[in-house]
Design a protein around this motif. Structure first.
Motif, PDB file in Angstrom:
ATOM      1  N   ILE A 103     -73.197  39.831  51.263  1.00 14.72           N
ATOM      2  CA  ILE A 103     -74.621  39.993  50.945  1.00 14.72           C
ATOM      3  C   ILE A 103     -75.439  40.438  52.157  1.00 14.72           C
ATOM      4  O   ILE A 103     -76.591  40.073  52.312  1.00 14.72           O
ATOM      5  N   GLY A 104     -74.835  41.278  52.970  1.00 16.16           N
ATOM      6  CA  GLY A 104     -75.643  42.003  53.948  1.00 16.16           C
ATOM      7  C   GLY A 104     -75.714  41.430  55.338  1.00 16.16           C
ATOM      8  O   GLY A 104     -76.460  41.932  56.183  1.00 16.16           O
ATOM      9  N   THR A 143     -81.784  39.607  56.661  1.00 17.60           N
ATOM     10  CA  THR A 143     -81.210  40.411  55.578  1.00 17.60           C
ATOM     11  C   THR A 143     -80.754  39.515  54.425  1.00 17.60           C
ATOM     12  O   THR A 143     -81.002  39.820  53.256  1.00 17.60           O
ATOM     13  N   THR A 144     -80.107  38.417  54.778  1.00 11.94           N
ATOM     14  CA  THR A 144     -79.652  37.512  53.735  1.00 11.94           C
ATOM     15  C   THR A 144     -80.830  36.986  52.910  1.00 11.94           C
ATOM     16  O   THR A 144     -80.771  36.946  51.680  1.00 11.94           O
ATOM     17  N   ALA A 151     -82.560  39.264  44.674  1.00 14.23           N
ATOM     18  CA  ALA A 151     -81.639  38.963  43.571  1.00 14.23           C
ATOM     19  C   ALA A 151     -82.164  37.862  42.663  1.00 14.23           C
ATOM     20  O   ALA A 151     -81.674  37.674  41.555  1.00 14.23           O
ATOM     21  N   ARG A 152     -83.157  37.140  43.151  1.00 14.28           N
ATOM     22  CA  ARG A 152     -83.621  35.975  42.414  1.00 14.28           C
ATOM     23  C   ARG A 152     -84.319  36.385  41.108  1.00 14.28           C
ATOM     24  O   ARG A 152     -85.137  37.292  41.085  1.00 14.28           O
ATOM     25  N   LEU A 162     -77.104  39.488  42.906  1.00 11.50           N
ATOM     26  CA  LEU A 162     -76.911  39.196  44.327  1.00 11.50           C
ATOM     27  C   LEU A 162     -76.012  40.250  44.966  1.00 11.50           C
ATOM     28  O   LEU A 162     -76.301  40.788  46.036  1.00 11.50           O
ATOM     29  N   LEU A 163     -74.941  40.561  44.262  1.00  7.54           N
ATOM     30  CA  LEU A 163     -73.984  41.552  44.762  1.00  7.54           C
ATOM     31  C   LEU A 163     -74.639  42.928  44.870  1.00  7.54           C
ATOM     32  O   LEU A 163     -74.529  43.625  45.884  1.00  7.54           O
TER      33      LEU A 163
END
Lengths: 346, 423
Positions: A103-104, A143-144, A151-152, A162-163
């Motif tokens: 996730i980045g 980033t996370t 993604a929420r 999320l992906l």
């Protein structure tokens, strides 16, 4: 899960601890100056217990305490962090192909490090650090957070969004990094070297910076190992079996991201460890996280120590970036897993 | 008996604002075996997901044992209520024993290891589902039926009071379907409250005490199997014509569907009268209808299988009162129908005193110059209950030029040939 914590689990744990100990001693004894293993062990004990004995050249002690031990211990911690982070993300995504950078974390860290090297290159670090790890860590965490919030959906964080958010943001940040590199010119070499990962010129300060994350992250992951098992049956099933899935995911994403970010900050982007270590361990222990997490931590630590040993000795005195070595080992294994196809048991 | 699960006027749906459940109220008594049925998209699986708290409701409330689901933690819910999903899949190779053991997790505190009670619950669950012998196998190596037994074992290891099954048999072969339903029935007998979503109406009829028929997110019918599984209810919700029979042994209802007729135009307009009874005419009437013929039938007793089917197929029937011999009046009506027909088919009926006049009608048709097809799948001797009169009559018809068909397929072939001649 079971009262049945099979006896063989102890065998796995003890053998991996011995492997780790052996790796530490081996990696500490090999180098430009080779130091006999027993001397390494005695200096190690002295460092740990303060027990004083003599009978070796003072240079050995200096080399070990100032250069090799910090490097080896840092490698062990990074290996643990990446492997445990990989286990957690594979559990969260219920996908054995997930890794700590999914996730980045890596693209954020890369951008942070690039900015530190290019834009702020002349600055002296804070707290005895250079700015590179500091900005890499900040980039990874920022980033996370960004990916997580993108993604929420309401109070839920569906793994597919999320992906997808991770891929989209990662691509975007990588483009900025590349753009900065094009502008960078003379510092290009430093950036590339950082991106490929490694432990050259690392000291006890780096160890101290990473240690809190490991010593918090590892136990927290272990606490949730039973819930991680249930999560592998699917989020809905886990809920039906009494797991508060959304809060569990939030905790695990936080822990796993911080583990990965702290590792990346001090070692650059070391690929494949977080992907393959959980895999290899799972093939032996099975998917039960109560044994998978500690074994992955121990095996990940040994793996990174040994690959780092290769990285600095194969073409000595030239040091090969660690990321190249882990990828040289990791990629063929990854392909092997893919080719096993339907027969694969994760 | 108290109320185990009470669903009060709930509304729920998915993210896109579409409401799937539009106000459902339902009370499940303790130790009841309740089935939820309904056409695809009616909300039956959604109802199951709402009932176990996985899916939230926008309005209404759900109570288990009198406690509102919203006031309970997921762990507390999981100690009272267990769910068996349609199918379940994991890429991770846990052993069967590990999977079943996970069912104990709502009862265990975080670092607590299993007590004797936990171990017993796990073993009991595996024994009940007959999965003990593959306890050490990996879940990824199991067949669909075995996997479903394991997931039921996992649910039983929770030691729930209420078991919700969401189409537990939909991916299974018939032998496993029955095995799973028998298991659910047995557990119900041992005191478990069972609520099961089923798409197979016959399974629902065979195992449930009470059925709730959903349609378009609402309760369409709620009651005993006999009250709910009527042709009218099924027709209105599923939009298909069905026949409701009774299993002669168990007395349970079972349902067969009548295929929709897509009439071809090959034999359009040809009028066929079918003399049948006791189910010997069903296939022929349906087939002729499909060929595009205009079909009539008679004389049939009301409640006779053929009579029910003819009714469903929209065929004009000359009917006699149940279990009564053919009266002069109905015989006359039948002859009227025969007069209008291009072809008369006499099916492979057993002949007794009650329907002997049907045979006479066929003979009369022959004498009127009608083409008559006699279906003789079994020799007349084996189905003659008139002391030889029927046999003699049939022999005479053979001599008079009746066409013989050995089964219904041959009847259709004769029809094909006839229609090419006539058109």
């Amino acid at each position: 899960m079971m009262g049945s914590w099979p006896k063989r689990n102890w065998i796995y744990l003890v053998s991996l601890m011995l492997l780790l100990l052996g790796s530490v001693i081996l990696a500490a004894s090999v180098g430009a100056v080779s130091i006999p293993a027993d001397v390494v062990a005695r200096i190690f004990l002295k460092g740990v217990s303060g027990f004083s004995s003599r009978g070796w050249p003072e240079t050995y002690e200096v080399i070990l305490l100032k250069i090799r031990f910090p490097r080896v211990i840092l490698a062990a911690m990074v290996g643990m962090a990446l492997a445990v982070s990989g286990v957690a993300f594979q559990g969260i995504f219920k996908n054995p192909m997930a890794d700590p950078y999914i996730i980045g974390v890596s693209s954020g860290a890369a951008l942070g490090a690039t900015i530190a090297i290019l834009v702020l290159g002349g600055w002296v670090g804070v707290f005895g650090f250079s700015l590179v790890p500091l900005l890499a860590f900040s980039g990874a965490v920022a980033t996370t957070l960004l990916v997580y919030n993108l993604a929420r959906v309401g109070s839920r964080v569906p793994v597919t969004t999320l992906l997808l958010a991770g891929i989209a943001v990662g691509t975007f940040l990588s483009a900025i990094t590349s753009f900065l590199m094009v502008l960078g010119g003379k510092d290009l070499h430093a950036i590339i070297f950082w991106l490929m990962g490694g432990f050259s010129a690392k000291n006890w300060d780096h160890v101290k910076a990473v240690a809190p994350f490991i010593f918090l992250g590892l136990p927290i992951s272990l606490v949730y190992s039973r819930d991680l098992n249930l999560l592998l049956l699917g989020e809905e099933r886990a809920r039906q079996l009494g797991v508060e899935v959304e809060s569990l995911k939030k905790i695990l994403i936080t822990v796993a991201s911080l583990l990965a970010a702290s590792a990346v900050a001090v070692s650059g982007i070391v690929g494949f460890v977080g992907l393959i270590i959980p895999h290899m361990v799972r093939l032996v222990t099975g998917p039960d996280h109560r044994i998978l997490i500690p074994c992955s931590a121990l095996f990940g630590a040994s793996f990174v120590i040994l690959t780092d040993l290769l990285a600095r000795t194969i073409m000595s005195p030239t040091e090969i970036p660690l990321g190249i070595i882990t990828a040289l080992f990791g990629a063929p294994f990854f392909i092997y897993l893919l080719k096993r196809g339907g027969k694969a048991t994760f | 008996m108290g109320c185990a699960l009470r669903i009060g006027e709930i509304h729920c749906g998915y993210g896109d604002g579409r409401e799937v459940i539009k106000g459902i109220s339902l009370a499940v008594e303790e130790k009841e075996f309740l089935g939820i049925i309904g056409p695809n998209g009616c909300g039956k699986s959604t109802l199951a997901r709402a009932a176990c708290g996985v899916l939230g409701c926008s309005h209404g409330e759900i109570c288990i044992n009198g406690k509102n689901l919203k006031d309970l933690s997921t762990r507390e819910i999981a100690r009272t209520l267990a769910v068996v999903p349609q199918d379940f899949h994991t890429e991770f190779a846990f052993t069967v024993h590990e999977i079943v053991s996970m069912g104990r997790s709502p009862h265990l505190r975080r670092f607590q290891s299993e007590t004797k009670a936990d171990v017993d619950a796990i073993e009991g669950a595996m024994r009940a589902t007959n999965s003990l012998h593959f306890a050490e196998k990996r879940i990824t190596e199991l067949s669909g039926g075995e996997r479903q037994r394991v997931i039921i074992a996992q649910a039983l290891a929770q030691e729930p009071e209420i078991l919700i099954l969401d189409e537990p048999t939909s991916h299974l072969d018939i032998n496993y379907q029955l095995e799973i339903m028998e298991l659910a029935k047995r557990l119900n007998g041992e005191g478990l409250t069972v609520l099961t979503v089923l798409h197979d109406l016959n399974l629902a009829s065979a195992y449930c005490e009470r059925l709730v028929l959903l349609n378009d997110g609402e309760v369409f019918a709620d009651g005993s199997v006999d009250e709910v599984l009527t042709p009218e209810n099924i027709g209105k919700t599923f939009g298909v014509d069905v026949l409701v029979h009774r299993n002669p042994v168990t007395g349970k209802r079972y349902i067969t569907s009548i295929p929709r007729i897509y009439a071809s135009s090959n034999s359009e307009g040809i009028r066929v009268h079918v003399i049948c009874g006791s189910g010997t005419g069903a296939v022929i009437m349906h087939g002729l209808k499909e060929m595009g013929c205009y079909v009539s039938a008679g004389v049939l007793n009301v409640l006779d299988t053929d009579e029910e089917i003819a009714e469903k197929l929209g065929i004009e029937v000359v009917a006699e009162a149940p279990f009564s011999p053919i009266s002069d009046e109905t015989f006359g009506l039948n002859m009227g129908a025969i007069e209008g027909a291009d072809l008369v088919v006499l099916t492979n009926i057993p002949v007794g005193a009650g329907n002997f006049r049907n045979l006479l009608a066929a003979k009369k048709a022959l004498e009127m110059g009608k083409r008559v097809v006699l279906v003789e799948e079994t020799p007349i001797g084996e189905r003659d209950y008139t002391g030889g009169r029927a046999t003699r009559l049939l022999e005479k018809m053979h001599q008079q030029g009746a066409i013989i068909a050995t089964d219904s397929r041959e009847v259709f072939e004769i029809m094909e040939r006839m229609s090419t001649c006539l058109t």
